[in-house]
Write an enzyme that holds these catalytic residues in place. Structure first.
Site, mmCIF file in Angstrom:
data_model
loop_
_atom_site.group_PDB
_atom_site.id
_atom_site.type_symbol
_atom_site.label_atom_id
_atom_site.label_comp_id
_atom_site.label_asym_id
_atom_site.label_seq_id
_atom_site.Cartn_x
_atom_site.Cartn_y
_atom_site.Cartn_z
ATOM 1 N N HIS A 106 -7.143 -6.142 1.256
ATOM 2 C CA HIS A 106 -5.996 -5.276 0.976
ATOM 3 C C HIS A 106 -4.784 -5.700 1.823
ATOM 4 O O HIS A 106 -4.873 -5.763 3.047
ATOM 5 C CB HIS A 106 -6.418 -3.836 1.295
ATOM 6 C CG HIS A 106 -5.403 -2.790 0.959
ATOM 7 N ND1 HIS A 106 -4.712 -2.761 -0.237
ATOM 8 C CD2 HIS A 106 -4.977 -1.710 1.661
ATOM 9 C CE1 HIS A 106 -3.906 -1.706 -0.242
ATOM 10 N NE2 HIS A 106 -4.050 -1.057 0.897
ATOM 11 N N SER A 135 0.836 -1.199 0.000
ATOM 12 C CA SER A 135 0.000 0.000 0.000
ATOM 13 C C SER A 135 0.871 1.249 0.000
ATOM 14 O O SER A 135 1.748 1.376 -0.844
ATOM 15 C CB SER A 135 -0.949 -0.067 1.197
ATOM 16 O OG SER A 135 -2.079 0.691 0.934
HETATM 17 C C1 MCU Z 1 -2.659 2.233 -1.471
HETATM 18 O O1 MCU Z 1 -2.049 3.111 -0.543
HETATM 19 C C2 MCU Z 1 -2.788 3.973 0.292
HETATM 20 C C3 MCU Z 1 -3.704 4.884 -0.500
HETATM 21 O O2 MCU Z 1 -2.919 5.656 -1.394
HETATM 22 C C4 MCU Z 1 -4.437 5.807 0.449
HETATM 23 O O3 MCU Z 1 -5.366 6.615 -0.247
HETATM 24 C C5 MCU Z 1 -5.164 5.046 1.507
HETATM 25 O O4 MCU Z 1 -5.617 5.952 2.458
HETATM 26 O O5 MCU Z 1 -4.283 4.187 2.161
HETATM 27 C C6 MCU Z 1 -3.625 3.236 1.374
HETATM 28 C C7 MCU Z 1 -2.768 2.483 2.354
HETATM 29 O O6 MCU Z 1 -1.637 2.796 2.580
HETATM 30 O O7 MCU Z 1 -3.429 1.553 3.077
HETATM 31 C C8 MCU Z 1 -2.728 0.898 4.116
#
Ligand code: MCU
Length: 417
Positions: free
Chosen positions: A363, A229
């Site tokens: 996720h 992420s």
């Molecule tokens: C996928 O990474 C991020 C994303 O860019 C954000 O918008 C969201 O808030 O969080 C994602 C993340 O890091 O989840 C753990």
């Protein structure tokens, strides 16, 4: 070819202070060539200032320099990578400082302690080296963004190095700007966003591993980097900026990672709930403040993230994405990496590139369908240096029929020698 780090900026590179004399009689197993070609900056064309002609509904041509000249050889490609690195730093990611004047390291228990000095200031940080394989080694390792261990399965023959990236640059929203050890060293108004600061941190970990190889038993020529992420964005930027990383493994990095800005905007204009450039800079401090001037018109940028990925070529990259997460930009990452792949094609090393998009998993919980024949095949070939399965992978469990890869990359793919 010999390992020759590509120098992302034109500044001089001072020598590292050795705390231990490293005498190693063991050599790494051999395997496929995974290093960037040497760059002779004197032979590279100058990069004109300014953004150049906007590029809409397609991605920028990797094989044309900013001055309009064509990339026709591997030596040109190395110059083009320098240029792309510079442009990415200038307009999106902020300046990556060169190697600091002093880096020292020591290893005790499972803790690698790293001290860095530059311009009269010093910082130190630690990383933990876990699951060190038994036997004398040297052993490969995967640097994992975050302190809780990798969110993908790491085989027993590979150590895990846990990197507390938030300690180097915080990522708690807008108030984190300029906070963390990177900014203690370089000043809170330094142009680097958190992604660049973390990549700098990864480079210091590699410096430290080079200094302490005899103590850690870790082979600094067989390193992977991963994160999921937001930390997956960190992993792909670290792989792009640090040529000593042999295998880059971004997991569900989405927008700002393996996704392209232009494709995310296109998805959003088609009514999808996808993170785009205008939103991402409001959410967090991953990018340089310089990027704010371009987020409302990303067509102006002389790059997109297919070129960020291309900084890794010919080294190995395996991108994992989740087809169920619309917010991450599922068409954007598919299109961006499908086009990024053409850079490995031009270099004749499609075996060093993987993109896999599956679903059914939440996720950052790694799906078993990506393990045996994909992730393990990459780890086997590029970290364990065993011949093994197929690593020429480009697949999605969804057909993104609304997106035409070739229309978005209308330029020719040369064969570079
Ligand atoms: C996928 O990474 C991020 C994303 O860019 C954000 O918008 C969201 O808030 O969080 C994602 C993340 O890091 O989840 C753990």
């Amino acid at each position: 070819t010999t390992a020759q780090p590509q120098v992302p900026t034109t500044t001089a590179r001072p020598t590292t202070t050795l705390v231990t004399s490293v005498v190693s009689s063991t050599t790494s197993p051999s395997g496929p060539a995974v290093t960037n070609p040497p760059v002779n900056p004197g032979t590279c064309p100058n990069t004109p200032s300014g953004l150049g002609t906007p590029v809409a509904n397609q991605l920028n041509d990797p094989f044309t320099f900013h001055n309009g000249n064509k990339v026709t050889s591997k030596a040109d490609w190395a110059c083009r990578q320098r240029e792309i690195s510079e442009l990415l730093q200038r307009y999106e990611l902020g300046t990556l400082p060169p190697k600091p004047s002093s880096v020292t390291a020591s290893f005790s228990g499972s803790t690698l302690s790293i001290s860095v000095s530059e311009g009269g200031k010093s910082i130190s940080f630690t990383v933990s080296i876990n699951n060190r394989p038994s036997g004398a080694g040297p052993h490969p390792a995967i640097i994992n963004f975050g302190t809780f261990g990798a969110s993908l399965p790491v085989p027993a023959a590979v150590a895990t190095i846990n990197f507390n990236n938030d300690d180097i640059a915080q990522q708690q929203g807008g108030s984190s700007r300029g906070r963390g050890k990177f900014y203690d060293l370089y000043g809170s108004s330094h142009s680097a966003g958190a992604l660049t600061a973390w990549a700098w941190g990864v480079s210091r970990i590699v410096d430290a591993l080079e200094l302490t190889q005899a103590q850690t038993g870790i082979d600094p020529t067989r390193l992977g980097v991963t994160g999921c992420s937001r930390n997956g964005k960190g992993a792909i930027v670290a792989g792009a900026f640090e040529p000593r990383i042999a295998l880059t493994l971004p997991q569900e990095s989405g927008a700002g990672g393996s996704g392209c800005w232009r494709i995310a905007t296109w998805q959003k204009n088609n009514g999808q709930n996808v993170q785009d450039s205008t939103q991402i800079v409001q959410e967090n401090v991953w990018f340089s403040p310089n990027f704010n001037s371009y987020v409302n018109n990303v067509n102006q940028l002389p790059f997109d993230h297919h070129l960020l990925a291309g900084l890794i070529a010919p080294r190995a990259l395996y991108v994992m994405e989740n087809v169920d997460m619309e917010w991450l930009g599922k068409i954007s990452t598919y299109g961006c990496m499908g086009i990024a792949r053409k850079q490995w094609e031009a270099l004749g090393v499609l075996d060093n590139f993987g993109y896999s998009q599956v679903g059914g998993n939440s996720h950052c919980s790694f799906p078993s369908s990506q393990q045996g024949s994909e992730l393990n095949a990459f780890i086997d070939k590029f970290l364990l240096k065993r011949s093994g399965g197929n690593t020429n992978i480009f697949r999605s469990t969804q057909t993104h029929s609304s997106f035409n890869l070739n229309n978005w990359s209308p330029w020719a793919v040369p064969s570079l020698n």
